[in-house]
Design an enzyme around this catalytic site. Structure first.
Site, PDB file in Angstrom:
ATOM      1  CG  ASP A  26     -45.790 -26.715  -9.735  1.00  0.00           C
ATOM      2  OD1 ASP A  26     -46.130 -26.776 -10.931  1.00  0.00           O
ATOM      3  OD2 ASP A  26     -44.601 -26.740  -9.357  1.00  0.00           O
ATOM      4  CD  GLU A  81     -36.616 -24.941 -12.712  1.00  0.00           C
ATOM      5  OE1 GLU A  81     -37.850 -25.090 -12.686  1.00  0.00           O
ATOM      6  OE2 GLU A  81     -35.851 -25.440 -11.865  1.00  0.00           O
ATOM      7  CD  GLU A  83     -42.162 -29.670 -14.027  1.00  0.00           C
ATOM      8  OE1 GLU A  83     -41.603 -30.651 -14.573  1.00  0.00           O
ATOM      9  OE2 GLU A  83     -41.912 -29.323 -12.863  1.00  0.00           O
ATOM     10  CG  ASP A 110     -43.592 -29.959  -8.552  1.00  0.00           C
ATOM     11  OD1 ASP A 110     -42.823 -28.986  -8.649  1.00  0.00           O
ATOM     12  OD2 ASP A 110     -43.677 -30.842  -9.440  1.00  0.00           O
ATOM     13  CB  SER A 111     -39.914 -26.786  -5.261  1.00  0.00           C
ATOM     14  OG  SER A 111     -40.799 -25.733  -4.962  1.00  0.00           O
ATOM     15  CE  LYS A 160     -44.626 -24.029 -11.792  1.00  0.00           C
ATOM     16  NZ  LYS A 160     -43.987 -25.249 -12.306  1.00  0.00           N
TER      17      LYS A 160
HETATM   18  O1  KIV Z   1     -41.901 -26.170  -8.019  1.00  0.00           O
HETATM   19  C1  KIV Z   1     -41.461 -25.031  -8.067  1.00  0.00           C
HETATM   20  O2  KIV Z   1     -41.154 -24.397  -7.055  1.00  0.00           O
HETATM   21  C2  KIV Z   1     -41.306 -24.424  -9.373  1.00  0.00           C
HETATM   22  C3  KIV Z   1     -40.603 -23.115  -9.457  1.00  0.00           C
HETATM   23  C4  KIV Z   1     -39.170 -23.257  -9.186  1.00  0.00           C
HETATM   24  C5  KIV Z   1     -40.869 -22.437 -10.739  1.00  0.00           C
HETATM   25  O3  KIV Z   1     -41.732 -24.985 -10.328  1.00  0.00           O
END
Ligand code: KIV
Length: 287
Positions: free
Chosen positions: A94, A193, A126, A55-56, A124
């Protein structure tokens, strides 16, 4: 972009058991983020083990200040593009903010969409121990989960900024307890992280799930970086935990500037960039 080359057919599809085996064998696991088809093809051709549609996306592709506004639909749009380019690497999606926190039912539904519509192999999310029941619910539905602790960008306001986590005793203990709870809930993988290297090392040797670090030192089972940081295709300063291998931003800016100047001067297009027409047809044109 052409389709993937024939040579890549030889690479075996990476599965979750393969990742456990790599951990057991002490073979490091590589992970890179990707948000579009060409990047996915590049990651695949480079032989990267796992690809994360992070989600970056919000920060590096959409120009947002944080990952908080990123939606399920935006994630799915990019996951589908990446899926088309990833053939053998394990693909992880994510889950964006509020797609799994509201209720377990919603978490399962949204995680399921990443598999059914996006073609992900794993999702994934958090959060620490408090997320264990949600992880269990998703895993019980047959969806593999990668957890993510330490600096969790979706909680940036609560954390008071993008800071290293788990530096003091209570913070470090919370991290250890979280990792164990998430593993007990069924997570196969966990991202650390920005946590101290010694803490990441200790947790990695204490858990059987696969640990992936970003700013967590060399002793995790694998490493993840954001694609745009690795290739320097970003306006932001390379973060301390990342390594920039090429300054793509400068190279692309130079190329675009040359193109711009060529258009202005008439150097582009040259005859070879155009398409010929039979002179007889040209003659017959009524203008
Ligand atoms: O969103 C993302 O790119 C991430 C990674 C930095 C692990 O969560």
């Amino acid at each position: 972009f052409g389709r993937l080359g024939e040579d890549l057919k030889e690479r075996k599809k990476i599965t979750i058991p393969d990742l456990y085996q790599m951990k057991k064998d002490g073979q490091k696991i590589s992970m890179i983020t990707a948000y579009d088809y060409p990047t996915a093809v590049l990651a695949e051709q480079a032989g990267v083990d796992t690809v994360l549609v992070g989600d970056s996306l919000g920060n590096v592709v959409m120009g947002l200040d944080s990952t908080v506004p990123v939606t399920m639909e935006e994630m799915l749009h990019h996951i589908k593009a990446v899926r088309r380019g990833v053939r053998n690497a394990l693909l992880i999606g994510d889950m964006p903010f509020l797609s799994y926190q509201v209720s377990r039912e919603q978490a399962i539904t949204n995680a399921g969409r990443f598999l059914k519509e996006g073609g992900c192999d794993m999702v994934k999310l958090e959060g620490g121990s408090e997320m264990a029941p949600t992880v269990k619910a998703i895993v019980d539905a047959g969806i593999p989960v990668c957890a993510h602790i330490g600096l969790t960008p979706q909680s940036v306001s609560k954390l008071g900024g993008y800071k290293v986590q788990g530096k003091d005793l209570s913070g470090a203990q919370r991290m250890i307890d979280s990792a164990k709870a998430l593993q007990a809930a069924g997570a196969d993988m966990i991202v650390f992280e920005c946590i101290p290297s010694a803490l990441a090392k200790a947790i990695t040797s204490a858990v059987s799930m696969v640990t992936i670090g970003i700013g967590a030192g060399p002793d995790c089972d694998g490493q993840v970086l954001v694609f745009h940081d690795v290739v320097g295709f970003t306006t932001r300063k390379t973060p301390k935990m990342a390594k920039q291998y090429v300054d793509l931003f400068a190279k692309v800016r130079k190329a675009l500037s040359s193109y711009h100047q060529d258009v202005k001067s008439g150097a582009f297009p040259a005859p070879e960039h155009g398409f010929a027409m039979d002179a007889k047809v040209v003659k017959k044109l009524k203008i």
